[in-house]
Design a protein around this motif. Structure first.
Motif, PDB file in Angstrom:
ATOM      1  N   ASP A  28      40.072   6.727  -2.159  1.00  0.00           N
ATOM      2  CA  ASP A  28      39.294   7.111  -0.978  1.00  0.00           C
ATOM      3  C   ASP A  28      38.299   8.225  -1.299  1.00  0.00           C
ATOM      4  O   ASP A  28      37.190   8.261  -0.760  1.00  0.00           O
ATOM      5  N   ALA A  29      38.701   9.144  -2.186  1.00  0.00           N
ATOM      6  CA  ALA A  29      37.867  10.304  -2.484  1.00  0.00           C
ATOM      7  C   ALA A  29      36.730   9.977  -3.442  1.00  0.00           C
ATOM      8  O   ALA A  29      35.658  10.583  -3.371  1.00  0.00           O
ATOM      9  N   ILE A  30      36.938   9.007  -4.335  1.00  0.00           N
ATOM     10  CA  ILE A  30      35.954   8.725  -5.379  1.00  0.00           C
ATOM     11  C   ILE A  30      35.237   7.398  -5.168  1.00  0.00           C
ATOM     12  O   ILE A  30      34.101   7.211  -5.616  1.00  0.00           O
ATOM     13  N   GLY A  31      35.907   6.471  -4.475  1.00  0.00           N
ATOM     14  CA  GLY A  31      35.261   5.193  -4.234  1.00  0.00           C
ATOM     15  C   GLY A  31      35.530   4.160  -5.308  1.00  0.00           C
ATOM     16  O   GLY A  31      34.815   3.176  -5.429  1.00  0.00           O
ATOM     17  N   LEU A  32      36.548   4.382  -6.117  1.00  0.00           N
ATOM     18  CA  LEU A  32      37.015   3.397  -7.085  1.00  0.00           C
ATOM     19  C   LEU A  32      38.125   2.567  -6.466  1.00  0.00           C
ATOM     20  O   LEU A  32      38.838   3.046  -5.586  1.00  0.00           O
ATOM     21  N   SER A  33      38.294   1.332  -6.935  1.00  0.00           N
ATOM     22  CA  SER A  33      39.438   0.551  -6.487  1.00  0.00           C
ATOM     23  C   SER A  33      40.715   1.213  -7.006  1.00  0.00           C
ATOM     24  O   SER A  33      40.689   1.937  -8.012  1.00  0.00           O
ATOM     25  N   VAL A  34      41.822   0.952  -6.327  1.00  0.00           N
ATOM     26  CA  VAL A  34      43.101   1.516  -6.768  1.00  0.00           C
ATOM     27  C   VAL A  34      43.417   1.038  -8.185  1.00  0.00           C
ATOM     28  O   VAL A  34      43.951   1.802  -9.011  1.00  0.00           O
TER      29      VAL A  34
END
Length: 294
Positions: free
Chosen positions: A260-266
């Protein structure tokens, strides 16, 4: 006989001319390339043009491409992959209806596998950057390190994207809109930046001084600095994305929180975090082992 296409150079007999024709064709492509993708392709096709620019395009073979990728990939597999991606895209276009190539010289050439994502900057490289970066490089470094955003996104960030103690901007590549905490280290830097319209990052010098800097221009500034300082050998902007992930992971934050903070997939968060997770697991085992031996 192929109809002439407005804006596309007729001469495509050399590899350099074919690259020029491909770049000139971008405005008319049915599937538009994002500006960040255009910058990416330009940067790596420039490498190909420098090496093979005057050679006949029709003579290029998969064996030639394989040799180049292996030569570069032995030391810089990520760079080799980027060159192959750009070259493959151009050859796909050239073999299409425009008919500039009859065969695909990238056919069968494989990319290098990377199991841990881009390599994070070392502690020494981070310290060197904090001590020696100035101007637009320093701002870009702090934004990239503490938000984990791509270079194509940090060049767009500005005061209008600040909401209290967070930064949020829709990513160009994915359309994802992360909400990035403004960590104290970044906040301290931002406190010295003037509040004005437009992006945080402006060009430092030249006839375009004080104008917004593009992703490609930011890379040129960084490449020039890195070329003079071997301490930064191997460092790339995307590596700071890995630093942002591993720093948060080290503090115990979960994959979804970091996502959520960086915008990468889990999944990508887990990939970047794999080494850090291994270290944490080793420390846990060592601590448990010592307790058992007491």
């Amino acid at each position: 006989m192929i109809n002439k296409i407005e804006g596309v150079p007729e001469r495509t007999d050399t590899i350099g001319a074919l690259i020029d024709a491909y770049v000139a064709a971008w405005p008319g492509l049915r599937r538009k390339l994002a500006p960040s993708t255009q910058d990416y392709y330009r940067r790596y096709l420039a490498v190909v043009k420098k090496i093979w620019g005057n050679l006949p395009a029709a003579d290029l073979t998969p064996a030639d491409v394989e040799a180049l990728i292996v030569k570069i990939g032995t030391e810089k597999p990520g760079r080799a992959n980027n060159i192959l991606y750009a070259l493959r895209s151009m050859c796909s276009w050239a073999r299409g209806p425009v008919g500039h190539l009859m065969t695909d010289p990238t056919h069968g050439v494989k990319t290098y596998q990377s199991n841990e994502g881009h390599k994070p900057w070392t502690a020494e490289q981070l310290a060197f950057a904090e001590k020696n970066f100035t101007g637009v490089l320093r701002r870009a470094y702090f934004l990239a390190r503490y938000t984990g955003q791509r270079a194509s996104d940090i060049v767009r960030l500005g005061w209008t994207d600040v909401d209290g103690e967070t930064l949020s901007l829709r990513q160009k590549k994915t359309g994802v809109r992360p909400v990035c905490p403004i960590f104290p280290e970044l906040a301290a830097e931002m406190a010295t930046w003037e509040k004005r319209p437009g992006p945080f990052l402006l060009q430092d010098s030249g006839k375009s001084a004080a104008k917004p800097i593009s992703t490609n221009q930011l890379w040129k500034v960084f490449d020039e600095f890195r070329g003079k300082h071997p301490e930064l050998d191997g460092a790339v902007w995307h590596g700071l994305r890995a630093n942002a992930v591993t720093s948060l992971r080290r503090l115990g934050y979960t994959g979804p929180q970091i996502s959520d903070a960086i915008g990468l997939s889990v999944e990508m968060v887990e990939r970047y975090s794999r080494h850090e997770d291994k270290k944490a697991g080793a420390h846990t085992l060592l601590r448990d082992y010592r307790e058992r031996k007491l």
